[in-house]
Scaffold this motif. Structure first.
Motif, PDB file in Angstrom:
ATOM      1  N   VAL A 171       0.844  -1.136  -0.052  1.00  0.00           N
ATOM      2  CA  VAL A 171      -0.050   0.086   0.043  1.00  0.00           C
ATOM      3  C   VAL A 171       1.140   1.377   0.165  1.00  0.00           C
ATOM      4  O   VAL A 171       0.752   2.351  -0.758  1.00  0.00           O
ATOM      5  N   TYR A 320      -6.233  -4.788  -2.905  1.00  0.00           N
ATOM      6  CA  TYR A 320      -6.228  -3.542  -3.388  1.00  0.00           C
ATOM      7  C   TYR A 320      -7.149  -3.449  -4.597  1.00  0.00           C
ATOM      8  O   TYR A 320      -7.977  -2.635  -4.821  1.00  0.00           O
ATOM      9  N   SER A 324     -10.485  -1.501  -4.839  1.00  0.00           N
ATOM     10  CA  SER A 324     -10.680  -0.386  -5.895  1.00  0.00           C
ATOM     11  C   SER A 324     -11.869  -0.672  -6.909  1.00  0.00           C
ATOM     12  O   SER A 324     -12.551   0.556  -7.182  1.00  0.00           O
ATOM     13  N   PRO A 331      -5.441   4.411  -3.317  1.00  0.00           N
ATOM     14  CA  PRO A 331      -4.303   3.932  -2.253  1.00  0.00           C
ATOM     15  C   PRO A 331      -4.192   5.076  -1.244  1.00  0.00           C
ATOM     16  O   PRO A 331      -3.753   4.623   0.008  1.00  0.00           O
ATOM     17  N   LEU A 334      -6.471   3.714   1.782  1.00  0.00           N
ATOM     18  CA  LEU A 334      -6.041   2.651   2.305  1.00  0.00           C
ATOM     19  C   LEU A 334      -4.847   2.909   3.151  1.00  0.00           C
ATOM     20  O   LEU A 334      -4.568   2.172   4.222  1.00  0.00           O
TER      21      LEU A 334
END
Length: 339
Positions: A171, A320, A324, A331, A334
């Motif tokens: 991340v 991820y 998304s 990002p 997160l």
């Protein structure tokens, strides 16, 4: 307070606005906050509890909304619902994009992931390998059993901690930041007990399913594939993380299955290459007390270390991608949970 279209502002729900339409920009499941871009060009932030009928918000959905003047959030009415209306700005699930991100995460964080994998996966694997040497030498004291059981338990714990470490490193990498080894390992350590519980339950569940039939075990592996990142990133409990993984993979499970198959094939190729090197160095392809016992002793842990790097980076990239595509999480949102 109203900003112009040229300079849109973020408006919280304590400001009275007339009913208007807008589009959901993001929904962060960790903070339970929804960001909406209104027809007036402003961005509005709401708690997810404001959504009428408890529907799940997703990026791109058209909504009617109206904040109230007493500071309590008004209702948000979703005009479009379901997976088909939730198209991310990235498009649908992209297998190639996940694989690309996996190896990008490894490239950008190779030292952190390698050292973490050696500590969390390699050392327990070596302990198990040492235990196996007692079997080969005919030891009857039970020492080998203790080494193998202890090594396997530590490997189980370490593998899930490695996933937590990889999520942090990946991340940060997606945000263009570097992660130190202590910071990355710290994330896994802080989530130690939930990850331990997750690892034990997942291993028991999938192990029992595989004993019955292979297919149920594969299904559970797909359903629970991103449970560990849910623990680390969203700070959820063990059982809640299993359900969160089921929700995130819903609608994309064949994609996730295909990704797991690709990673398994890569692991097999990696294992075959290392076994060939072991054989060339005087070991044996199948292990055992060959002419160079230390070669056989190192082969298994090396395979586990390198496979752990690929698997942990792959899980982070898969998580991820699902966040998304399904929820529009970027990002930055997160990464914010680690601040």
């Amino acid at each position: 307070m109203r900003a112009s279209r040229e300079s849109p502002s973020i408006v919280t729900c304590n400001e009275r606005e007339p009913d208007m339409r807008g589009e959901i920009l993001t929904f962060d499941a960790a903070t339970r906050m929804v960001a909406i871009r209104g027809d007036d060009g402003n961005r509005y932030l709401f708690p997810a509890t404001a959504i009428h009928a408890g529907l799940t918000p997703r990026r791109g959905q058209q909504v009617d909304f109206s904040p109230t003047e007493d500071g309590a959030p008004g209702e948000i009415f979703i005009l479009q619902s379901g997976e088909g209306a939730a198209a991310s700005t990235q498009g649908g699930f992209d297998l190639g994009r996940v694989i690309s991100r996996t190896f990008a995460a490894i490239r950008d964080n190779w030292l952190v992931l390698l050292v973490a994998s050696i500590v969390l996966v390699g050392l327990p694997s070596t302990l198990s390998a040492v235990g196996q040497t007692f079997f080969w030498s005919g030891d009857s004291t039970g020492t080998g059993v203790v080494f193998v059981v202890l090594g396997s338990l530590l490997y189980l714990i370490g593998f899930f901690m490695l996933q937590g470490t990889a999520v942090k490193a990946a991340v940060d990498g997606f945000n263009g930041k570097k992660t130190g080894l202590s910071d990355a390992l710290g994330v896994g350590v802080r989530a130690f007990f939930p990850l331990l519980g997750l690892g034990i339950l997942a291993s028991l569940g999938m192990g029992f399913a595989f004993v019955l039939l292979i297919v149920p075990g594969v299904i559970l592996a797909v359903l629970w594939s991103v449970a560990a990142p849910a623990v680390v990133v969203e700070k959820r409990g063990v059982l809640e993380s299993f359900q969160r993984s089921r929700d995130l993979t819903r609608g994309y499970r064949w994609n996730v299955f295909g990704l797991l198959v690709i990673y398994i094939i890569l692991t097999w190729i990696l294992g075959a290459a290392i076994a060939a090197v072991s054989f060339a160095a005087g070991g044996t392809i199948t292990g055992g007390s060959g002419p160079n016992l230390w070669v056989n002793l190192l082969t298994g842990p090396v395979v586990n270390v390198l496979s752990g790097v690929i698997a942990s980076a792959g899980v982070a990239s898969l998580y991820y991608e699902l966040r998304s595509v399904k929820e529009g999480a970027g990002p930055e949102s997160l990464a914010a949970v680690f601040d």
